[in-house]
Design a protein around this motif. Sequence first.
Motif, PDB file in Angstrom:
ATOM      1  N   GLU A   1       0.808  -1.218   0.000  1.00  0.00           N
ATOM      2  CA  GLU A   1       0.000   0.000   0.000  1.00  0.00           C
ATOM      3  C   GLU A   1       0.844   1.273   0.000  1.00  0.00           C
ATOM      4  N   THR A   2       2.096   1.174   0.502  1.00  0.00           N
ATOM      5  CA  THR A   2       2.990   2.329   0.531  1.00  0.00           C
ATOM      6  C   THR A   2       4.356   1.930  -0.004  1.00  0.00           C
ATOM      7  N   LEU A   3       4.830   2.679  -0.984  1.00  0.00           N
ATOM      8  CA  LEU A   3       6.177   2.482  -1.516  1.00  0.00           C
ATOM      9  C   LEU A   3       7.016   3.697  -1.159  1.00  0.00           C
ATOM     10  N   GLN A   4       8.258   3.456  -0.792  1.00  0.00           N
ATOM     11  CA  GLN A   4       9.152   4.539  -0.409  1.00  0.00           C
ATOM     12  C   GLN A   4      10.374   4.583  -1.312  1.00  0.00           C
ATOM     13  N   ILE A   5      10.911   5.767  -1.466  1.00  0.00           N
ATOM     14  CA  ILE A   5      12.221   5.986  -2.066  1.00  0.00           C
ATOM     15  C   ILE A   5      12.957   6.896  -1.091  1.00  0.00           C
ATOM     16  N   ILE A   6      14.145   6.470  -0.670  1.00  0.00           N
ATOM     17  CA  ILE A   6      14.972   7.268   0.228  1.00  0.00           C
ATOM     18  C   ILE A   6      16.212   7.653  -0.550  1.00  0.00           C
ATOM     19  N   VAL A   7      16.438   8.968  -0.691  1.00  0.00           N
ATOM     20  CA  VAL A   7      17.475   9.454  -1.593  1.00  0.00           C
ATOM     21  C   VAL A   7      18.178  10.672  -0.992  1.00  0.00           C
ATOM     22  N   HIS A   8      19.442  10.833  -1.343  1.00  0.00           N
ATOM     23  CA  HIS A   8      20.155  12.041  -0.932  1.00  0.00           C
ATOM     24  C   HIS A   8      19.759  13.174  -1.873  1.00  0.00           C
ATOM     25  N   LYS A   9      19.580  14.365  -1.326  1.00  0.00           N
ATOM     26  CA  LYS A   9      19.111  15.512  -2.117  1.00  0.00           C
ATOM     27  C   LYS A   9      20.040  15.843  -3.277  1.00  0.00           C
ATOM     28  N   ASP A  10      21.331  15.520  -3.170  1.00  0.00           N
ATOM     29  CA  ASP A  10      22.282  15.805  -4.252  1.00  0.00           C
ATOM     30  C   ASP A  10      22.232  14.774  -5.377  1.00  0.00           C
ATOM     31  N   ASN A  11      21.535  13.672  -5.155  1.00  0.00           N
ATOM     32  CA  ASN A  11      21.378  12.663  -6.200  1.00  0.00           C
ATOM     33  C   ASN A  11      20.176  13.099  -7.055  1.00  0.00           C
ATOM     34  N   ILE A  12      20.427  14.117  -7.865  1.00  0.00           N
ATOM     35  CA  ILE A  12      19.358  14.779  -8.624  1.00  0.00           C
ATOM     36  C   ILE A  12      18.600  13.798  -9.515  1.00  0.00           C
ATOM     37  N   ALA A  13      19.318  12.892 -10.167  1.00  0.00           N
ATOM     38  CA  ALA A  13      18.656  11.940 -11.066  1.00  0.00           C
ATOM     39  C   ALA A  13      17.667  11.065 -10.301  1.00  0.00           C
ATOM     40  N   SER A  14      18.046  10.624  -9.116  1.00  0.00           N
ATOM     41  CA  SER A  14      17.162   9.776  -8.322  1.00  0.00           C
ATOM     42  C   SER A  14      15.983  10.566  -7.765  1.00  0.00           C
ATOM     43  N   VAL A  15      16.226  11.803  -7.388  1.00  0.00           N
ATOM     44  CA  VAL A  15      15.123  12.677  -6.943  1.00  0.00           C
ATOM     45  C   VAL A  15      14.126  12.855  -8.090  1.00  0.00           C
TER      46      VAL A  15
END
Length: 180
Positions: free
Chosen positions: A127-141
């Motif tokens: 029901e919930t999917l998460q993505i945890i990313v560093h703010k400088d990883n622009i492509a992943s954001v």
Amino acid sequence: MLSFNRYHIKPIQPKDAWSLCNFIVANEDRLKRYFPKTLEQNLTPDLSKFFVDKKVKQFDLKEEFLFTIKENESDEFVGLIYIKELDWDKKQGEFAYCIGYPFERKGIMTNAIHILSEYAFTNLNIETLQIIVHKDNIASVKVAENCNFTWIKTLKNEYTPPGEKSLNMELYELYNKIEA
């Protein structure tokens, strides 16, 4: 198998070990910061075989899901996507993903995350999917934003890359729309 454009997504398979090792070694510089464990477990073909066997078992046991993205024609490795940190009580999981140098900035990962989000909602009852990313990883954001994930909050000291101080990470979430 899930397909889009010139690519397909499949669960990791025992026959993928050699190609996975090649992919990991070719992308070592980009994997060492955010995928250090995957990197160290795939530096030789023998290590990759052991890694893949373990991931196939985890997939079958629904402990963690590792998918490959490959080109249709050549069957070349394009990237990897994990659905991990599964909490079956909360019906929640987290995406982690990486893409090879030659395939970045083509929208491949965005398409793959769209497809696997639907897969997780429909086939895994997440029901919930998460993505945890560093703010400088622009492509992943951008992947998170382009896949309609919502920024939730900054997680203080959430991740410590090898040989670095701990980093704050950004939490994005996507919710399965349950129709009444």
